[in-house]
Design a protein around this motif. Structure first.
Motif, PDB file in Angstrom:
ATOM      1  N   ARG A  13      -8.892  80.824 -42.675  1.00 15.98           N
ATOM      2  CA  ARG A  13      -8.213  80.732 -43.986  1.00 15.98           C
ATOM      3  C   ARG A  13      -9.221  80.600 -45.103  1.00 15.98           C
ATOM      4  O   ARG A  13     -10.379  80.206 -44.908  1.00 15.98           O
ATOM      5  N   ALA A  15      -9.155  78.654 -48.801  1.00 12.87           N
ATOM      6  CA  ALA A  15      -8.291  77.602 -49.370  1.00 12.87           C
ATOM      7  C   ALA A  15      -8.795  77.147 -50.741  1.00 12.87           C
ATOM      8  O   ALA A  15      -9.208  75.998 -50.915  1.00 12.87           O
ATOM      9  N   PRO A  16      -8.758  78.026 -51.730  1.00 12.59           N
ATOM     10  CA  PRO A  16      -9.294  77.631 -53.044  1.00 12.59           C
ATOM     11  C   PRO A  16      -8.387  76.682 -53.805  1.00 12.59           C
ATOM     12  O   PRO A  16      -7.170  76.663 -53.599  1.00 12.59           O
ATOM     13  N   SER A  17      -9.000  75.898 -54.673  1.00 16.26           N
ATOM     14  CA  SER A  17      -8.249  75.073 -55.622  1.00 16.26           C
ATOM     15  C   SER A  17      -8.167  75.887 -56.913  1.00 16.26           C
ATOM     16  O   SER A  17      -9.205  76.371 -57.389  1.00 16.26           O
ATOM     17  N   TYR A 204      -7.121  65.554 -51.007  1.00 17.31           N
ATOM     18  CA  TYR A 204      -7.590  66.777 -50.342  1.00 17.31           C
ATOM     19  C   TYR A 204      -7.730  66.544 -48.843  1.00 17.31           C
ATOM     20  O   TYR A 204      -7.304  67.375 -48.032  1.00 17.31           O
ATOM     21  N   CYS A 208      -5.448  68.927 -46.516  1.00 18.98           N
ATOM     22  CA  CYS A 208      -6.228  69.972 -45.836  1.00 18.98           C
ATOM     23  C   CYS A 208      -6.112  69.830 -44.317  1.00 18.98           C
ATOM     24  O   CYS A 208      -5.878  70.807 -43.602  1.00 18.98           O
ATOM     25  N   ARG A 222     -16.241  77.117 -44.273  1.00 17.72           N
ATOM     26  CA  ARG A 222     -16.289  76.643 -45.660  1.00 17.72           C
ATOM     27  C   ARG A 222     -17.707  76.200 -45.992  1.00 17.72           C
ATOM     28  O   ARG A 222     -18.578  76.157 -45.133  1.00 17.72           O
ATOM     29  N   LEU A 226     -18.745  70.646 -47.950  1.00 18.60           N
ATOM     30  CA  LEU A 226     -17.612  69.983 -47.309  1.00 18.60           C
ATOM     31  C   LEU A 226     -17.940  69.526 -45.887  1.00 18.60           C
ATOM     32  O   LEU A 226     -17.059  69.144 -45.133  1.00 18.60           O
TER      33      LEU A 226
HETATM   34  N1  GLU Z   1      -9.985  73.600 -51.915  1.00 17.38           N
HETATM   35  C1  GLU Z   1     -11.354  73.347 -51.586  1.00 17.38           C
HETATM   36  C2  GLU Z   1     -12.244  73.934 -52.671  1.00 17.38           C
HETATM   37  O1  GLU Z   1     -11.819  74.809 -53.406  1.00 17.38           O
HETATM   38  C3  GLU Z   1     -11.782  73.950 -50.269  1.00 17.38           C
HETATM   39  C4  GLU Z   1     -11.088  73.378 -49.111  1.00 17.38           C
HETATM   40  C5  GLU Z   1     -11.571  73.786 -47.737  1.00 17.38           C
HETATM   41  O2  GLU Z   1     -12.009  74.908 -47.534  1.00 17.38           O
HETATM   42  O3  GLU Z   1     -11.437  72.958 -46.838  1.00 17.38           O
HETATM   43  O4  GLU Z   1     -13.366  73.509 -52.758  1.00 17.38           O
END
Ligand code: GLU
Length: 301
Positions: A13, A15-17, A204, A208, A222, A226
Motif C-alpha cells: 500500500r 498511505a499518504p497524509s 497514526y 496505521c 515506507r 518510520l
Molecule cells: N501517512 C504517513 C506519511 O504520509 C505514512 C504512513 C505509512 O506509510 O505507514 O508519512
C-alpha cells in the motif's frame, strides 16, 4: 490439510497524509510499493491517512490522486479513507483501556517540553510519565471536569504482557531472493506514546496498525523515518492479536543541501514537474532505476 503453505498473496500500500502535494520522494515510494505488488501478481492499495483534521485537506486528496495518475500508478479497489474508519479505532482503544494498558494524559506540549528530565528517544522527547502515576480518583475527577486529555499506552506494562517481539524485515534495495530477517522491536525506547490525541480521534500508530491488518497488507514499504514507528506497530499487533507484515524501509530522498525533501519544497512537487513539462513515463522509469532529478539523492548514498 496439506503441510505446504500456499504462497501468501502479496498486498502492498501507499498511505499518504493529505497535508500537501506529493514530492518526488513520495512518487518513488509509491512506485516501489506498486511495482513490488505488480511483480508478484499482488494487490496495491491506496490509503489516505486523513484523521488529522487540522492538517488534512480535501484538495490535497485530489492532488494525490492526480499525481499518482500522472505517474502511471494505478491502485486496486476503492481508496481507503481513515476518516471513515473511526469506529474501528475506537473499538481498539476501548479494548486496550479495558485491559488497563492506556491512561489519560492531561499534559500540554509545554508541560512536556518544560520537563528537564525528559530524555530523547529516536523520535524526539520521550514522555516522562507524569500522568502515568495519577490515581483513578484523580483521573476521573479531571476527566469529569472536562480537562482535555490524550490517551497514552503504558509501554512498560504492555511489553511485560507480550514479551520480546521481533518484526520481519526485507533489505532495501529490494532483492527478490532475500528472505525476511527478524529485527528486535524496541517499543520502550519511544516511551508511552499517544494512541488517541486530544485533537484527533486516533493516532497514526493505532490507525496505521489496524488498517494494515484490516487491508491484509503483507508488505509495508515506507521511508526510513518510520523505522521507529515499526517498534510501536509491532507492539500493538501483539496486543491486539493482529498479523505482522514484512517491513521494508527505504532511504529518504535529500536535496543538494542534504535536507530531506518535504512537502514544503514546492519545486520538487510532482505537480510542479508536470507543469514544467516533464514526461511522467520517463520520470517513473528514472525513479525505478534509482536516477533522481538533479541534486536529489537517497540519504544514505
Ligand atoms: N501517512 C504517513 C506519511 O504520509 C505514512 C504512513 C505509512 O506509510 O505507514 O508519512
Amino acid at each position: 490439510m496439506t503441510s505446504s503453505a500456499a504462497p501468501q498473496h502479496m498486498v502492498t500500500r501507499f498511505a499518504p497524509s493529505p497535508t500537501g502535494r506529493l514530492h518526488v520522494g513520495h512518487g518513488w515510494s509509491a512506485l516501489l510499493a506498486h511495482d513490488m505488488a505488480r511483480a508478484s501478481m499482488g494487490t496495491f492499495c491506496l490509503r489516505i491517512e486523513d484523521i488529522d483534521g487540522t492538517r488534512s485537506r480535501p484538495e490535497h486528496v485530489e492532488g494525490i490522486v492526480e499525481d499518482l495518475n500522472w505517474l502511471g500508478i494505478g491502485w486496486d479497489g476503492d481508496i481507503i479513507f481513515q476518516s471513515q474508519r473511526l469506529d474501528r479505532y475506537n473499538a481498539a482503544l476501548d479494548r486496550l483501556r479495558e485491559e488497563d494498558l492506556l491512561y489519560p494524559c492531561f499534559c500540554t506540549r509545554a508541560d512536556i517540553q518544560a520537563s528537564m528530565i525528559a530524555p530523547h528517544g529516536p523520535e524526539g522527547p520521550v514522555y516522562p510519565g507524569a500522568c502515568r502515576t495519577l490515581d483513578d480518583a484523580q483521573r476521573v475527577r479531571r476527566m469529569e471536569a472536562g480537562e482535555p486529555h490524550a490517551w497514552r499506552i503504558d509501554v512498560a506494562a504492555a511489553t511485560a504482557r507480550v514479551g520480546t517481539l521481533h518484526w520481519n524485515a526485507l533489505p532495501f534495495p529490494l532483492d527478490a531472493k532475500a528472505e525476511p530477517q527478524p529485527v528486535l522491536a524496541a517499543p520502550t525506547v519511544h516511551g508511552d506514546v499517544v494512541l488517541a490525541r486530544k485533537d484527533a480521534p486516533a493516532s497514526y500508530h493505532l490507525s496505521c496498525t489496524l488498517d494494515d491488518a484490516a487491508m491484509a497488507v503483507s508488505h509495508v514499504l515506507r521511508g526510513d523515518d518510520l523505522r521507529g514507528a515499526t517498534d510501536i506497530h509491532r507492539l500493538l499487533q501483539a496486543l491486539l492479536g493482529l498479523p505482522s507484515p514484512v517491513y521494508i524501509h527505504h532511504p529518504l530522498l535529500v536535496g543538494a543541501d542534504g535536507r530531506r525533501l518535504a512537502k514544503r519544497d514546492g519545486s520538487l512537487a510532482l505537480a510542479e514537474l508536470r507543469e514544467s513539462g516533464v514526461d511522467p513515463a520517463a520520470l517513473a522509469d528514472a525513479l525505478r532505476a534509482g536516477r533522481f532529478p538533479v541534486g536529489i539523492r537517497p540519504a544514505s548514498a
